[in-house]
Design an enzyme around this catalytic site. Structure first.
Site, short mmCIF file in Angstrom:
data_model
loop_
_atom_site.label_atom_id
_atom_site.label_comp_id
_atom_site.label_asym_id
_atom_site.label_seq_id
_atom_site.Cartn_x
_atom_site.Cartn_y
_atom_site.Cartn_z
N CYS A 103 0.89 -1.17 0.00
CA CYS A 103 0.00 0.00 0.00
C CYS A 103 0.92 1.21 0.00
O CYS A 103 1.55 1.52 1.01
CB CYS A 103 -0.91 0.02 1.23
SG CYS A 103 -1.99 1.47 1.26
N CYS A 106 -0.57 4.42 2.39
CA CYS A 106 -0.67 4.30 3.86
C CYS A 106 -0.42 2.86 4.25
O CYS A 106 0.70 2.37 4.13
CB CYS A 106 -2.01 4.82 4.36
SG CYS A 106 -3.44 4.14 3.48
N SER A 107 -1.47 2.15 4.69
CA SER A 107 -1.27 0.75 5.07
C SER A 107 -2.57 -0.04 4.92
O SER A 107 -2.92 -0.83 5.79
CB SER A 107 -0.75 0.65 6.51
OG SER A 107 -1.65 1.27 7.42
N CYS A 108 -3.28 0.20 3.82
CA CYS A 108 -4.51 -0.56 3.56
C CYS A 108 -4.18 -2.05 3.52
O CYS A 108 -3.21 -2.46 2.88
CB CYS A 108 -5.14 -0.12 2.25
SG CYS A 108 -5.79 1.57 2.31
#
Length: 203
Positions: A103, A106-108
């Site tokens: 991702c 961000c950190s999906c």
């Protein structure tokens, strides 16, 4: 002072703890509720849900087709519903193509089937290098691919998250779904590592 106590938490950890304390102090969140959520994702969900999906896909051609066709629906068949699992796509590793998930913004991450994301997945170096130099990143995880194997990088977003179906290890013919699932790790479902070899099962 020596040992673990000499290492201060990161700024992010300190902010998270301060926010948690504030919410608890104001009566907006109960500590036991937070503990239950963390327990669910760390120990009950973890990567075990995803491992069962992969193992079933290895063992059942019809389920594999459903998983690759509509992963969110196939996961729902197994009762895996909830946060960040509504939009899910399964991608299958083959000898020709190796899939890697990142991702970049961000950190999906598909919590419903993989549990909590690892720290390295959220780090800036991984998020940038997985796209620009995926083969080098894989090598750092110990994954060396033949030069003829193409690497496809999937960028998760809030609209779509990905589950890698690693190649089934040889020597597992006739294994039960439960036993096969012990060869499937979180890292193999992100795509940084292959599934475990027989004899290296997760207990």
């Amino acid at each position: 002072m020596t040992g673990d106590h000499s290492h201060l938490p990161s700024a992010t950890e300190l902010r998270a703890k301060a926010l948690e304390s504030l919410l608890v102090d104001k009566g907006l969140v109960r500590p036991e509720t937070l503990d239950a959520i963390i327990e669910t994702y760390q120990n009950q969900v973890g990567p075990r849900n995803g491992a069962r999906l992969v193992a079933l896909a290895w063992a059942d051609a019809e389920f594999r087709a459903r998983l690759l066709g509509d992963a969110a629906k196939a996961a729902a068949e197994m009762g895996y519903l909830g946060r960040q699992g509504e939009h899910l796509k399964a991608v299958e590793n083959t000898r020709e193509v190796h899939n890697l998930v990142v991702c970049t913004l961000c950190s999906c991450y598909p919590w419903t089937v993989l549990g909590l994301p690892p720290v390295w997945y959220k780090s800036a170096p991984y998020r940038s290098r997985a796209v620009s130099e995926p083969r080098s990143v894989l090598a750092e995880f110990g994954t060396e691919l033949p030069l003829e194997t193409r690497i496809r990088v999937w960028d998760s977003t809030s609209e779509m998250r990905y589950l890698v179906v690693p190649m089934r290890p040889p020597g597992t013919e006739g294994w039960s779904v439960e036993r096969l699932s012990r060869l499937v790790t979180r890292n193999s479902m992100i795509g940084v590592e292959p599934a475990l070899a027989p004899g290296s099962e997760v207990l």
